[in-house]
Write a protein that holds these residues in place. Structure first.
Motif, mmCIF file in Angstrom:
data_model
loop_
_atom_site.group_PDB
_atom_site.id
_atom_site.type_symbol
_atom_site.label_atom_id
_atom_site.label_comp_id
_atom_site.label_asym_id
_atom_site.label_seq_id
_atom_site.Cartn_x
_atom_site.Cartn_y
_atom_site.Cartn_z
ATOM 1 N N LYS A 46 11.735 -6.449 -39.063
ATOM 2 C CA LYS A 46 12.867 -7.309 -38.667
ATOM 3 C C LYS A 46 13.036 -7.311 -37.144
ATOM 4 O O LYS A 46 13.274 -8.360 -36.536
ATOM 5 C CB LYS A 46 14.153 -6.841 -39.349
ATOM 6 N N ALA A 47 12.885 -6.148 -36.531
ATOM 7 C CA ALA A 47 13.021 -6.060 -35.074
ATOM 8 C C ALA A 47 11.949 -6.892 -34.373
ATOM 9 O O ALA A 47 12.222 -7.564 -33.371
ATOM 10 C CB ALA A 47 12.927 -4.600 -34.638
ATOM 11 N N LYS A 48 10.731 -6.864 -34.912
ATOM 12 C CA LYS A 48 9.641 -7.646 -34.313
ATOM 13 C C LYS A 48 9.878 -9.138 -34.479
ATOM 14 O O LYS A 48 9.637 -9.923 -33.564
ATOM 15 C CB LYS A 48 8.307 -7.243 -34.940
ATOM 16 N N MET A 49 10.358 -9.548 -35.641
ATOM 17 C CA MET A 49 10.634 -10.965 -35.875
ATOM 18 C C MET A 49 11.795 -11.448 -35.016
ATOM 19 O O MET A 49 11.808 -12.598 -34.580
ATOM 20 C CB MET A 49 10.899 -11.212 -37.356
ATOM 21 N N ASP A 50 12.763 -10.578 -34.775
ATOM 22 C CA ASP A 50 13.884 -10.949 -33.891
ATOM 23 C C ASP A 50 13.415 -11.083 -32.449
ATOM 24 O O ASP A 50 13.925 -11.917 -31.696
ATOM 25 C CB ASP A 50 14.987 -9.898 -33.983
ATOM 26 N N TRP A 91 6.895 -16.844 -32.916
ATOM 27 C CA TRP A 91 5.626 -16.413 -33.509
ATOM 28 C C TRP A 91 5.646 -16.561 -35.030
ATOM 29 O O TRP A 91 4.629 -16.803 -35.656
ATOM 30 C CB TRP A 91 5.388 -14.958 -33.110
ATOM 31 N N TYR A 92 6.847 -16.429 -35.613
ATOM 32 C CA TYR A 92 6.981 -16.468 -37.069
ATOM 33 C C TYR A 92 7.614 -17.766 -37.564
ATOM 34 O O TYR A 92 8.019 -17.852 -38.720
ATOM 35 C CB TYR A 92 7.809 -15.278 -37.547
ATOM 36 N N LYS A 93 7.676 -18.769 -36.696
ATOM 37 C CA LYS A 93 8.231 -20.058 -37.111
ATOM 38 C C LYS A 93 7.113 -20.982 -37.569
ATOM 39 O O LYS A 93 6.021 -21.000 -36.992
ATOM 40 C CB LYS A 93 9.005 -20.700 -35.954
ATOM 41 N N GLU A 94 7.376 -21.770 -38.596
ATOM 42 C CA GLU A 94 6.339 -22.633 -39.162
ATOM 43 C C GLU A 94 5.843 -23.643 -38.130
ATOM 44 O O GLU A 94 6.616 -24.234 -37.387
ATOM 45 C CB GLU A 94 6.885 -23.373 -40.383
ATOM 46 N N GLU A 95 4.528 -23.823 -38.092
ATOM 47 C CA GLU A 95 3.937 -24.844 -37.229
ATOM 48 C C GLU A 95 3.317 -25.931 -38.098
ATOM 49 O O GLU A 95 3.034 -25.720 -39.283
ATOM 50 C CB GLU A 95 2.876 -24.243 -36.308
ATOM 51 N N ALA A 96 3.114 -27.098 -37.499
ATOM 52 C CA ALA A 96 2.489 -28.217 -38.203
ATOM 53 C C ALA A 96 1.300 -28.685 -37.399
ATOM 54 O O ALA A 96 1.285 -28.589 -36.164
ATOM 55 C CB ALA A 96 3.495 -29.355 -38.386
ATOM 56 N N GLY A 97 0.290 -29.195 -38.094
ATOM 57 C CA GLY A 97 -0.901 -29.624 -37.393
ATOM 58 C C GLY A 97 -1.643 -30.728 -38.113
ATOM 59 O O GLY A 97 -1.388 -31.021 -39.290
ATOM 60 N N VAL A 98 -2.579 -31.342 -37.371
ATOM 61 C CA VAL A 98 -3.450 -32.382 -37.931
ATOM 62 C C VAL A 98 -4.875 -32.088 -37.467
ATOM 63 O O VAL A 98 -5.121 -31.921 -36.266
ATOM 64 C CB VAL A 98 -3.045 -33.798 -37.454
ATOM 65 N N TRP A 99 -5.796 -32.015 -38.437
ATOM 66 C CA TRP A 99 -7.216 -31.802 -38.145
ATOM 67 C C TRP A 99 -7.960 -33.104 -38.435
ATOM 68 O O TRP A 99 -7.841 -33.677 -39.512
ATOM 69 C CB TRP A 99 -7.773 -30.684 -39.014
ATOM 70 N N ILE A 100 -8.742 -33.596 -37.449
ATOM 71 C CA ILE A 100 -9.489 -34.842 -37.620
ATOM 72 C C ILE A 100 -10.943 -34.603 -37.225
ATOM 73 O O ILE A 100 -11.223 -33.939 -36.213
ATOM 74 C CB ILE A 100 -8.901 -35.974 -36.746
ATOM 75 N N PRO A 147 5.034 -10.975 -41.594
ATOM 76 C CA PRO A 147 4.433 -9.638 -41.599
ATOM 77 C C PRO A 147 3.641 -9.423 -42.889
ATOM 78 O O PRO A 147 4.030 -9.925 -43.952
ATOM 79 C CB PRO A 147 5.638 -8.698 -41.507
ATOM 80 N N TYR A 148 2.570 -8.696 -42.815
ATOM 81 C CA TYR A 148 1.696 -8.509 -43.975
ATOM 82 C C TYR A 148 2.466 -7.889 -45.156
ATOM 83 O O TYR A 148 3.164 -6.887 -45.015
ATOM 84 C CB TYR A 148 0.519 -7.606 -43.623
ATOM 85 N N GLY A 149 2.331 -8.540 -46.315
ATOM 86 C CA GLY A 149 2.924 -8.007 -47.535
ATOM 87 C C GLY A 149 4.426 -8.137 -47.644
ATOM 88 O O GLY A 149 5.042 -7.542 -48.534
ATOM 89 N N SER A 150 5.042 -8.926 -46.746
ATOM 90 C CA SER A 150 6.510 -9.007 -46.753
ATOM 91 C C SER A 150 7.052 -10.101 -47.675
ATOM 92 O O SER A 150 8.260 -10.168 -47.898
ATOM 93 C CB SER A 150 7.026 -9.228 -45.335
ATOM 94 N N SER A 170 10.665 -17.691 -28.385
ATOM 95 C CA SER A 170 11.691 -18.715 -28.552
ATOM 96 C C SER A 170 11.497 -19.469 -29.858
ATOM 97 O O SER A 170 10.372 -19.824 -30.225
ATOM 98 C CB SER A 170 11.647 -19.711 -27.386
ATOM 99 N N ALA A 171 12.593 -19.715 -30.551
ATOM 100 C CA ALA A 171 12.538 -20.495 -31.785
ATOM 101 C C ALA A 171 12.838 -21.969 -31.544
ATOM 102 O O ALA A 171 12.860 -22.766 -32.475
ATOM 103 C CB ALA A 171 13.529 -19.930 -32.799
#
Length: 321
Positions: A76-80, A85-94, A63-66, A111-112
């Motif tokens: 907290k309710a939105k993250m629950d 949506w708030y879990k870290e993602e990984a990526g590769v740019w080629i 969340p902005y500024g958190s 879903s987490a």
């Protein structure tokens, strides 16, 4: 006693004054034109030095500024409710020439644990997208040209392109691009400010951008602001917080993306979330095979081909007798 003399303007003198202002503004614009051309040339020089590029990164949304403070009850309710949506993602740019590929692992918003692998490839003429998860059928997409999906999520592309649609040098050479005179400071850096207009009409610009370029980093973008309705209210901002130099190329290794929400019929927007991108590995001109940009769909994949306007399912493999 002070006497104030009033100057009387005749229609002819007003016309001369107006023409004088036009000439002054035109001269200022003409003076900036060579400078803008030089900046575009510097950007093109950096781009042409990239034969191929591979960037591995992670991205985390909050969340902005958190950051560094306790969450509000609503946050907290939105993250629950949307843990993925708030879990870290990984990526590769080629990228290699005009060919690009983005592979990212992220999660369904609710879903987490339900992970999705999304691969997007543009081979110079056609974009193919493939999505795979363990819980849902595989999906595929085929479209003509380079898809806007490459800029839909925060990834390294949005740190070295003003709009995410074209190379920076091409965007700077556009007829609706304007160099704002003077120096503009961003986090202690003295930058050149470029205004980029997109989808411009006689009355307004549907999208408009401010791009801050650092001359000391060969005019690499250090901040990009995307607006609704001709610079009226912010839609997104990208701020590069860390640059590295690889050869003669400056690349962002840390960047912060802020997304804004604009209520209907409003000229004001407000920040709602931020994403922090962290580059974990960079490979520049180390050789990328053309096969990296060839994408096939596995049996059972449901595909939508927008070129043919037809959907189909890749046949399942027939077991051998």
């Amino acid at each position: 006693m002070n006497v104030i003399k009033k100057t009387k303007f005749t229609p002819m003198s007003l016309m001369i004054l107006c023409w004088g202002l036009v000439l002054i503004l035109t001269a200022a614009a003409s003076a900036d034109a060579p400078k803008l051309a030089a900046i575009a040339s510097a950007a093109e020089s950096s781009e042409s030095a990239i034969q191929d590029l591979k960037i591995e990164y992670t991205c985390l949304r909050i969340p902005y500024g958190s950051k560094g403070r306790n969450l509000t009850r609503a946050e907290k309710a939105k993250m629950d409710k949307y843990p993925g949506w708030y879990k870290e993602e990984a990526g590769v740019w080629i990228q290699k020439g005009d060919k690009i590929k983005l592979e990212r692992n992220y999660y369904f918003s609710t879903s987490a644990t339900d992970e999705i692998t999304q691969t997007m490839c543009y081979d110079g003429s056609v974009t193919k997208v493939r999505e795979h998860s363990e819980t849902r059928p595989d999906l595929g997409l085929v479209s003509k040209g380079r898809s806007h999906l490459f800029r839909r999520w925060f990834n390294p592309l949005l740190t070295f392109s003003a709009t995410g649609d074209k190379k920076l040098s091409v965007e700077l050479g556009d007829i609706d691009t304007e160099l704002v005179s003077g120096s503009h400071e961003v986090k202690g850096k003295s930058c050149q400010l470029i205004k980029v207009y997109k989808n411009k009409t006689p009355t307004s610009s549907l999208r408009s951008y401010k791009v801050y370029l650092d001359p000391k980093s060969n005019y690499a973008p250090v901040k990009i602001e995307k607006y609704w309705n001709n610079f009226r209210c912010l839609e997104q901002t990208v701020e590069v917080t860390e640059l590295i130099k690889v050869g003669d190329i400056y690349l962002a290794t840390k960047a912060l993306y802020v997304n804004y929400n604009k209520p209907s019929r409003s000229d004001k927007s407000y920040p709602v979330s931020e994403q922090e991108l962290t580059v974990t590995n960079v490979e520049l001109n180390e050789g990328v095979a053309d096969s990296e940009f060839e994408l096939t769909f596995s049996p059972g994949t449901r595909v939508w081909n927008s070129i043919l306007a037809v959907g189909y399912k890749i046949p399942e493999e027939i077991p051998k007798p």
